[in-house]
Structure formats: C-alpha cells, structure tokens
Design an enzyme around this catalytic site. Structure first.
Site, PDB file in Angstrom:
ATOM      1  N   GLY A 168      40.157  41.436  32.001  1.00  0.00           N
ATOM      2  CA  GLY A 168      40.201  40.496  33.109  1.00  0.00           C
ATOM      3  C   GLY A 168      40.874  39.194  32.703  1.00  0.00           C
TER       4      GLY A 168
ATOM      5  N   GLY B 141      38.119  44.687  31.695  1.00  0.00           N
ATOM      6  CA  GLY B 141      38.412  45.039  33.080  1.00  0.00           C
ATOM      7  C   GLY B 141      39.260  46.278  33.223  1.00  0.00           C
TER       8      GLY B 141
END
Length: 415
Positions: free
Chosen positions: A94, A142
């Site tokens: 992320g 992520g």
C-alpha cells in the site's frame, strides 16, 4: 536567398517546434494508475504504477471494486486476471505515506483507505468467477491482499513475497489473519512476526501461491487463458497446470511432454502422474525441509506468547535462531503482540470476520504512535532506528492489546 527558400525553412522550423510540443504533451500526460480491459472472455486488471513498484492507493481501489463487481455479474466475462506493469513488481504494498499524514491530523483517508481496501479484499475472496493473480515480481502487503484471496495465484522465479508490517508498527493486514494461520505448522506466524521473504518456488511450496510458472511463459499462459470459452474453475486449473514446472524436476512439464526420460501423463491438483521407463508413479510438491524449518514449524515458534518465542530462539543457540531473535528485537513490540493475537483469533474465523477484526486493529494503529515512528524510520528518514513506545515486549500489557481488538461501534467495518 530566395523568399521561397526562407519560407520553406520557416515552415520546417515551425513543424519541428510543433512536433516537440506534441511530444512534450504526450510525455506529460498522466497514464491511468490501473488499466481494466476486456480481452476475449476475460476481464484483465493491470496495476500501472511501475515507477513506485505498483503501490496500491485509494484511487486504484475505488476503480477496481466496481469493475470487479461488474465483471462478476457479466455473463460474457468468464474469468478475471490481475497483474502488475513494468516487470519488477506485482504490487509492492500500500502507498501509505499519505495515509500516515492523514492519520497524524485525523484525516478521513486513515479510515477510508483501510475500509475500502478490506472491502475489495473481501470481494476478491467471494468472487464467483475464477480470479487469477499473476504475481510475477515483488508481492508484499497490499499486493498480497489483491492476490492471495483469489482462487488461483501464479508465482514465478521473480516472485518475492513478504508481510513486513511489524517493522513499521503495523500488522499483517489485508486478510493476513485469515491466510497466514492456515499455512502449515507455524510458518504463517513466522512470516507474520519476522517479515521473512519467500522467493520463487518457495512461494508455492509454502502454500501462498497455487502454481509456479516460469516468468517467460506468463505471456503465453495469459493468452491461453483469455481465449478459453466459458471455462470452469477446473478448465482454468488444467491450463495453469499445463504450464507449471513439475516439482522436483526443475523443468516445465506439460501433459504428454517428456524431459530426461520422464513423461507427465496426468495430474490431479498439485499431484502429477509421471511415467519413466514404462512405470507410472505420483509426484507431489513438497516444501523444502531443513532442520531450520523443522525447528520453525515444530518448536521455536510454538509458544503461548511472543516472549516465549523469543526465549525459544535465544535458548536454541543455532545461527538460524539467533538471526530470527535479532530480527524480532527490531520489530515493534506492540505490533508483534497484536499480530500474535490476530493470527490466534483468525485461525477460527471467516475471511469476512477477520477483515472486520483487522479494521479495528488498523484504527488502533492510527490512534497509536508506533506506526508513524515506523514509517519515519523505514520509509522517510530511512535511518532504520525506530524508537518504539512501549520499547519492550514486557511493557506491552494484555490490556493494551485487548483494547486494539475492541469494537468501534457504528464505525466498525460492514461487509
């Protein structure tokens, strides 16, 4: 010099200037951060941020979720393929710098990013169509959430998998509490606490990937997948299996092919029926077994507390154990205790319930201080010297950890 020549020269210079302007305009145009295309009978998602290793941001999440739901309900879309652009990374995690800044000032991004990311993770896990993640390169954080909950995950020799969140005062989220405790033995806990990196075929052997295919064969594999007509999950599995390297032989076997006298004549799941000199036998994939991994699975990471794990490592005395103890000494004590409890609870929970739990943990991290200090030390100043608070495992009380798991009431994640 004639007027005709001067006029021609002027026109030529103007043409060159126009070409330069057009070239600059084209080069300055912002490319989409995620490409979503219908190719044959497949919906193909390409994370298109190669300069930042395809880091995941809220823009990508907000574009992916509705398109995934549309394809899921589209009778003319039979499978979904997701991949990363650039050749280095599937998705390295992320893009958390903006999240960090928002969290410091109470900005909504600190809630919105995690909430919408987890909603997308859940949608991938529940997707009714075969979902195929081509994790050809770096796959962390992520990026794991975009792949591991799908039906098929294809690793290559370029795959590098890790969940390094305890090093930045976070925890292995995106459903880590669901898939990590379901890996064999204590492997998931080991990966979660240490951030250890799995590479290449070990990503499949560990159970993170379902298949292993040579990187150079990925384009051909993708082409064959998009050309499938109304495929079932079994049809997709057969295609993936036909490209997969035969475990233990190091060469790519397809049904009917021969290598070094061995011939694959069939397969069931991850088990291959191999023929050699007229004799048929079954060969199954095996995770590399070493004394270090035996310690890992059976003893060193088997304890009722993180402190117990550290004691096991220090008492063992092997080079492997000492290295892991040193690694844990650098991680956030709060994150490690939170992670231990997360995997303990997650082992008996559904993915949906795990994500609700993890959203509570994410907001606990936003309220705390270790996440901001970890991002500073690892990603901003890069001094690799975070000052954790509390600084030791002993100072992190059970009450502190339990508060991280407390309900957020009306602000809880709803799936």
């Amino acid at each position: 010099m004639s007027l005709t020549v001067l006029t021609s020269a002027s026109r030529l210079r103007s043409s060159f200037r126009l070409q330069r302007i057009q070239s600059h305009m084209m080069s300055s145009q912002v490319e989409p951060e995620v490409l979503m295309q219908k190719v044959g009978n497949a919906g193909v998602i390409t994370i298109n941020r190669p300069k930042v290793l395809n880091a995941l941001n809220l823009t990508i999440i907000r574009q992916m979720y509705p398109q995934l739901k549309n394809w899921e309900n589209d009778n003319e879309t039979n499978i979904v393929i997701i991949k990363g652009a650039g050749g280095k990374a599937f998705c390295a995690g992320g893009d958390i710098r903006e999240v960090t800044e928002a969290g410091k000032v109470g900005g909504s991004l600190a809630q919105d990013f995690f909430r919408e990311e987890y909603i997308l993770n859940n949608a991938i896990g529940k997707c009714k169509k075969p979902y195929i993640a081509l994790i050809d390169g770096i796959t962390m954080g992520g990026g794991v959430g975009l792949s591991v909950h799908g039906r098929f995950r294809v690793a290559t020799e370029k795959t590098l998998f890790a969940m390094p969140e305890t090093a930045i005062g976070l925890f292995p989220d995106v459903g880590g509490g669901y898939f990590l405790p379901r890996l064999r033995g204590k492997l998931g806990l080991f990966l979660a606490l240490t951030g250890f990196r799995l590479k290449g075929r070990d990503v499949q052997r560990a159970g993170v990937a379902t298949h292993f295919v040579e990187s150079k064969k990925i384009p051909d594999l993708e082409q064959e997948l998009v050309e499938l007509k109304s495929p079932s999950a079994d049809d997709v599995s057969r295609v993936l299996g036909s490209y997969q390297n035969l475990p233990g032989f190091g060469q790519a076997f397809r049904v009917g092919e021969s290598h070094g006298g061995y011939r694959q004549v069939g397969r069931t799941g991850q088990v291959f029926l191999v023929s050699f000199s007229g004799v048929e036998f079954w060969v199954g994939p095996s995770f590399t077994s070493t004394p270090e991994e035996d310690f890992l699975s059976c003893r060193l990471f088997s304890s009722s507390s993180v402190e117990g794990i550290v004691q096991n490592l220090k008492a063992d005395g092997s080079a492997f154990a000492q290295k892991q103890a040193e690694t844990l000494s650098r991680m956030s004590p709060t994150s490690m205790k939170m992670t231990y409890k997360q995997l303990q609870f997650g082992a008996d929970m559904s993915l949906q319930d795990v994500l609700v739990m993890e959203y509570r943990l994410s907001q606990a991290c936003m309220r705390g201080c270790d996440f901001y200090e970890g991002v500073r030390a690892v990603l901003v100043d890069k001094d690799q010297n975070p000052k954790w608070n509390p600084a030791t495992l002993e100072e992190v009380t059970d009450e502190m950890v339990e508060q991280c798991f407390s309900s957020l009431g009306e602000k809880d994640l709803t799936l």
